[in-house]
Design an enzyme around this catalytic site. Sequence first.
Site, short mmCIF file in Angstrom:
data_model
loop_
_atom_site.label_atom_id
_atom_site.label_comp_id
_atom_site.label_asym_id
_atom_site.label_seq_id
_atom_site.Cartn_x
_atom_site.Cartn_y
_atom_site.Cartn_z
N GLU A 83 13.68 -15.11 -0.60
CA GLU A 83 13.95 -16.33 0.18
C GLU A 83 12.91 -17.40 -0.16
O GLU A 83 13.05 -18.55 0.22
CB GLU A 83 13.86 -16.03 1.69
CG GLU A 83 14.95 -15.09 2.20
CD GLU A 83 14.65 -14.59 3.62
OE1 GLU A 83 13.77 -15.14 4.32
OE2 GLU A 83 15.30 -13.59 4.02
N ASP A 108 0.82 -1.21 0.00
CA ASP A 108 0.00 0.00 0.00
C ASP A 108 0.86 1.27 0.00
O ASP A 108 1.82 1.37 0.78
CB ASP A 108 -0.88 0.00 1.27
CG ASP A 108 -1.79 1.19 1.34
OD1 ASP A 108 -2.72 1.26 0.53
OD2 ASP A 108 -1.56 2.07 2.20
#
Length: 523
Positions: A264, A203
């Site tokens: 990751e 956002d």
Amino acid sequence: MSTAALKWWETAVIYQIYPRSYQDSNNDGIGDLPGITSRLDYIANLGVDAIWISPFFKSPQKDFGYDVSDYQDINPEYGTLDDFDKLLDKAHSLGLKVMIDIVPAHCSDQHSWFKQSRQSRDNVKADWFHWVDPKADGSPPTNWLSFFGGPAWSWEPRRQQYYLHNFLSSQPNLNHANPQVQEAYADIARFWFERGVDGFRLDAVHTINADSEPYKDNLANSDFVLGEMPQQQQPFFRQLHDSAQLNQPGIQAFSESFRAVADEYDDIYLMGELHGDDPIKASQTFTAPGRLHATYNFNLLQWEGLTVKEIKLAITKAISAFNGTGRLSFAFSNHDVPRSATRQMSRMGLKEDQRQALQLLLLKLESCLIGSTCVYQGEELALEDVTDIPIEKMQDPWGIEFAPVFLGRDTCRTPMVWTSNKSNGGFSKANSTWLPIDPKHLQNAALDEAAKPDSVYNQFAAFLKWRKSQPAIMSANTMSEITGSDTQIVFDRISDQQTLRCIFDFESLCVTFETVHVRESKG
Ligand code: BGC
């Protein structure tokens, strides 16, 4: 380029869910996570690739979830973490990716971080927000204004300092120059990636504040013209913001650290919502290698709607820097602007009986552009904006601040309706719903439309199925320049295997495709 070379998100059609207004399962008049889970078949049958769910984290709901008080828990009215896991499992079993909506720039004043930080100048969270001494005359440190009206600084008597908030005063901006803050967001990201989410919509990333003092004043916007729309008349738009209040260079340390966490895990998508004085430049900065994958483009989301000529220009501008990549995402509607069917009908001078054809055309147009596309709940039904909500029933704090001149965002946030002959259209069994349901929407209730072969829902579903078989759209992100008469938008999508001409005619409201060239696949 073969299909395998593109990541899922580079061509994804993403369905945005506003959880408060999707489906209520416990009869409190408010949508919730189990409600969404119960409607996932409807979404999967449309043929979209992913869902993006607006925030459902713990929150006092002052800005309906964009004011988070705990990023690792669910607001009780939306359900529990267990409900979220069930939603995720079901979505994945239906082949839908799940994106959630993180708010990195600010949190709620009810978050324990801020509650502690505001107590004194020397507690362990003292430096987690932007605390600044007043000027010698007692006024705030800069001339910055809040998007929602009034100054962007509020006074905290305990610290004898101002704090920054780009939105409501109950949405304090975090200090991303503090490495501990970035570490906290890395932990939050891992928490959700471990649960299995496939990506984040981030956002308002342009409002992240990562500059160290001294804070600079915004300059006056010498190009400001008083627009016809009340939304364009707010003093906020009389200022230029980039590099002072917004889009500060220091934000990229956050983009990079967040991306490193995403890397990751496999196949994650990070899509940043941003704006500013020069959104294209900002998007290039935000999507440089090692940062966000893409940004959410506002060019087609203009509050007052766009003419055909303006749509051409808006697309041309947006793709200028990104053609050949999937680094941007288009949308005609979301939870912050009036619904696309209404906006565009009025801007283009079309009539009510053209609403559905226009909506279908817009849906097809956005899904033929490069990059991903976000479709807002109800667009697949050509739902209209709801402009007659009585002031006493309004919920959006932005609308409440400026009503009756500006109605804010409730108009596109009213609850979905599913079956015309059920109470509250099947959204909820409660006596009343958090925002009123528009009786006009009942004519296009979702399950009723899904049962009609020629509905916008079914025509869009058929189109999305066909789209998947087009190498020009699915295996490369390249498009030609836009041509066509004043009432047409014409462009080619181009891949190694195929050139597909896409013709959108705003007079007949018909869309046609011609395969101009099919080339032998190079395998
Ligand atoms: C969201 C809005 C929200 C604001 C503050 C936005 O851009 O889409 O709904 O009010 O950020 O978080």
